[in-house]
Design an enzyme around this catalytic site. Structure first.
Site, PDB file in Angstrom:
ATOM      1  N   TRP A 126       0.823  -1.226   0.000  1.00  0.00           N
ATOM      2  CA  TRP A 126       0.000   0.000   0.000  1.00  0.00           C
ATOM      3  C   TRP A 126       0.852   1.269   0.000  1.00  0.00           C
ATOM      4  O   TRP A 126       0.328   2.372  -0.088  1.00  0.00           O
ATOM      5  CB  TRP A 126      -0.926   0.011   1.213  1.00  0.00           C
ATOM      6  CG  TRP A 126      -2.007  -1.040   1.178  1.00  0.00           C
ATOM      7  CD1 TRP A 126      -2.141  -2.070   0.281  1.00  0.00           C
ATOM      8  CD2 TRP A 126      -3.117  -1.159   2.083  1.00  0.00           C
ATOM      9  NE1 TRP A 126      -3.254  -2.815   0.575  1.00  0.00           N
ATOM     10  CE2 TRP A 126      -3.881  -2.284   1.673  1.00  0.00           C
ATOM     11  CE3 TRP A 126      -3.543  -0.431   3.196  1.00  0.00           C
ATOM     12  CZ2 TRP A 126      -5.044  -2.684   2.348  1.00  0.00           C
ATOM     13  CZ3 TRP A 126      -4.692  -0.830   3.863  1.00  0.00           C
ATOM     14  CH2 TRP A 126      -5.435  -1.940   3.434  1.00  0.00           C
ATOM     15  N   LYS A 127       2.158   1.110   0.183  1.00  0.00           N
ATOM     16  CA  LYS A 127       3.073   2.266   0.233  1.00  0.00           C
ATOM     17  C   LYS A 127       2.577   3.274   1.277  1.00  0.00           C
ATOM     18  O   LYS A 127       2.004   2.868   2.269  1.00  0.00           O
ATOM     19  CB  LYS A 127       3.227   2.864  -1.168  1.00  0.00           C
ATOM     20  CG  LYS A 127       3.596   1.781  -2.183  1.00  0.00           C
ATOM     21  CD  LYS A 127       4.015   2.290  -3.525  1.00  0.00           C
ATOM     22  CE  LYS A 127       4.366   1.101  -4.422  1.00  0.00           C
ATOM     23  NZ  LYS A 127       4.825   1.499  -5.750  1.00  0.00           N
ATOM     24  N   HIS A 172      12.806  -2.183  -1.494  1.00  0.00           N
ATOM     25  CA  HIS A 172      11.933  -1.676  -2.553  1.00  0.00           C
ATOM     26  C   HIS A 172      12.647  -0.557  -3.311  1.00  0.00           C
ATOM     27  O   HIS A 172      13.405   0.212  -2.699  1.00  0.00           O
ATOM     28  CB  HIS A 172      10.618  -1.169  -1.952  1.00  0.00           C
ATOM     29  CG  HIS A 172       9.585  -0.891  -3.005  1.00  0.00           C
ATOM     30  ND1 HIS A 172       9.580   0.278  -3.736  1.00  0.00           N
ATOM     31  CD2 HIS A 172       8.568  -1.646  -3.467  1.00  0.00           C
ATOM     32  CE1 HIS A 172       8.582   0.221  -4.608  1.00  0.00           C
ATOM     33  NE2 HIS A 172       7.953  -0.928  -4.475  1.00  0.00           N
ATOM     34  N   GLU A 208      11.744   2.215  -4.240  1.00  0.00           N
ATOM     35  CA  GLU A 208      11.520   3.563  -3.688  1.00  0.00           C
ATOM     36  C   GLU A 208      12.433   3.802  -2.485  1.00  0.00           C
ATOM     37  O   GLU A 208      12.911   4.918  -2.273  1.00  0.00           O
ATOM     38  CB  GLU A 208      10.034   3.732  -3.326  1.00  0.00           C
ATOM     39  CG  GLU A 208       9.188   3.876  -4.593  1.00  0.00           C
ATOM     40  CD  GLU A 208       7.790   3.288  -4.493  1.00  0.00           C
ATOM     41  OE1 GLU A 208       7.284   3.077  -3.380  1.00  0.00           O
ATOM     42  OE2 GLU A 208       7.197   3.032  -5.583  1.00  0.00           O
ATOM     43  N   GLU A 216      10.902  -6.207  -9.785  1.00  0.00           N
ATOM     44  CA  GLU A 216      10.099  -5.033 -10.096  1.00  0.00           C
ATOM     45  C   GLU A 216      10.923  -4.055 -10.934  1.00  0.00           C
ATOM     46  O   GLU A 216      11.715  -3.275 -10.385  1.00  0.00           O
ATOM     47  CB  GLU A 216       9.682  -4.312  -8.807  1.00  0.00           C
ATOM     48  CG  GLU A 216       8.833  -5.126  -7.867  1.00  0.00           C
ATOM     49  CD  GLU A 216       7.990  -4.240  -6.950  1.00  0.00           C
ATOM     50  OE1 GLU A 216       6.770  -4.469  -6.903  1.00  0.00           O
ATOM     51  OE2 GLU A 216       8.513  -3.312  -6.331  1.00  0.00           O
ATOM     52  N   GLY A 246       4.090   1.997 -11.023  1.00  0.00           N
ATOM     53  CA  GLY A 246       3.215   3.158 -10.958  1.00  0.00           C
ATOM     54  C   GLY A 246       3.082   3.918 -12.267  1.00  0.00           C
ATOM     55  O   GLY A 246       2.578   5.040 -12.295  1.00  0.00           O
ATOM     56  N   GLY A 250       1.048  -2.798  -6.256  1.00  0.00           N
ATOM     57  CA  GLY A 250       0.941  -1.495  -5.610  1.00  0.00           C
ATOM     58  C   GLY A 250      -0.481  -0.958  -5.732  1.00  0.00           C
ATOM     59  O   GLY A 250      -1.393  -1.410  -5.040  1.00  0.00           O
ATOM     60  N   GLY A 251      -0.652  -0.009  -6.636  1.00  0.00           N
ATOM     61  CA  GLY A 251      -1.940   0.682  -6.796  1.00  0.00           C
ATOM     62  C   GLY A 251      -3.171  -0.215  -6.800  1.00  0.00           C
ATOM     63  O   GLY A 251      -4.150   0.050  -6.084  1.00  0.00           O
TER      64      GLY A 251
HETATM   65  P1  13P Z   1       2.327  -0.484  -8.894  1.00  0.00           P
HETATM   66  O1  13P Z   1       1.579  -1.815  -8.912  1.00  0.00           O
HETATM   67  O2  13P Z   1       1.489   0.634  -8.394  1.00  0.00           O
HETATM   68  O3  13P Z   1       3.000  -0.237 -10.184  1.00  0.00           O
HETATM   69  O4  13P Z   1       3.487  -0.651  -7.787  1.00  0.00           O
HETATM   70  C1  13P Z   1       4.296  -1.766  -7.818  1.00  0.00           C
HETATM   71  C2  13P Z   1       5.117  -1.783  -6.601  1.00  0.00           C
HETATM   72  O5  13P Z   1       6.006  -0.966  -6.423  1.00  0.00           O
HETATM   73  C3  13P Z   1       4.825  -2.808  -5.592  1.00  0.00           C
HETATM   74  O6  13P Z   1       5.819  -2.873  -4.631  1.00  0.00           O
END
Ligand code: 13P
Length: 252
Positions: free
Chosen positions: A10-11, A94, A96, A166, A172, A234-235
């Site tokens: 969910w970040k 991750h 990020e 990833e 995203g 993610g999203g």
């Molecule tokens: P998205 O599915 O939003 O592209 O994000 C992927 C992600 O970074 C999952 O850790």
């Protein structure tokens, strides 16, 4: 046989109240799906509330990061044992975290070793940036990230490990990789790197997920690949129907 797994990252989204609401809506449809391990990774602040709601559901709970030290003067950080009180899983490295918080392979490696010591299942992320992808460096980058992040991990712990491939350019952006290309990265570099670390047989037991713009519409394309064992989402993991559909696709 590796059991499929879908994890929702969910970040930095959802307050405690929103977490309760979203889990409340997801839990019943997710529980109906068998044959796939399901994990939800909300923000730290929401883990307590999430853990209460998920208790007895069979749905796992994960943190999105942690410090490697056991305890001490690390203002703002969370220790492995603090995570372990509520969670079975932890996302580490991750992209990020690597990009915005300067996490190197060495830092990720310390965290993975601490997850091993704490008995947490680490979901270790690797993946190339757009620039590296365009310069055809994907295989080199992913190979060295995998070996360096997992250095010193024991062969006993390895079957519990989860690696998430990833590609940063797919996160995203709505531009997912495709099944064939992602499968090739896992087959040609991630599994060989795992085999070098743990031996061929153990490498085959490690689950490898794909992550980056996974949706209900494209999930099956990745899950149909022999080397891909699920997804880190993610999203789409914060949309009930999408995440339920992705979990269903992984179960098939
Ligand atoms: P998205 O599915 O939003 O592209 O994000 C992927 C992600 O970074 C999952 O850790």
């Amino acid at each position: 046989m590796r059991k499929s797994l879908v994890a929702g990252n969910w970040k930095m989204n959802k307050t405690i109240a929103e977490t309760r609401d979203l889990i409340f809506k997801m839990i019943a449809p997710l529980r109906e799906i068998t044959g796939v391990e399901q994990v939800i990774c909300p923000p730290f602040m929401s883990l307590m509330a999430a853990s209460a709601l998920l208790e007895g559901s069979g749905i796992g709970l994960g943190a999105q990061n942690m410090h490697w030290e056991e305890k001490g003067a690390f203002t703002g950080e969370t220790s492995p044992m603090m995570v372990k009180e509520l969670c079975g899983y932890v996302i580490l490295g991750h992209s990020e975290r690597r990009a915005y918080f300067n996490e190197t392979d060495q830092v990720v490696n310390r965290k993975v070793l601490s997850a091993q010591a704490a008995g947490l299942t680490a979901i270790v992320c690797v993946g190339e940036t757009l620039e590296q992808y365009e310069s055809k460096l994907t295989m080199d980058v992913v190979s060295s990230q995998t070996s360096n992040s997992l250095k010193g991990v024991s062969a006993e712990y390895a079957p519990r490990l989860i690696v998430a491939y990833e590609p940063v350019w797919a996160i995203g952006t709505g531009k997912a990789s495709n099944g064939t290309e992602a499968n090739a990265v896992v087959k040609e570099v991630i599994r060989p790197a795992l085999a070098k670390l743990f031996g061929e047989e153990t490498a085959q037991a490690v689950r490898v997920l794909y992550g980056g713009s996974v949706t209900a519409a494209n999930a099956a394309e990745f899950f149909n690949q022999p080397e891909i064992d699920g997804a880190l989402v993610g999203g789409a993991s914060m949309k009930v129907e999408e995440f339920v559909a992705i979990a269903k696709a992984a179960a098939n």
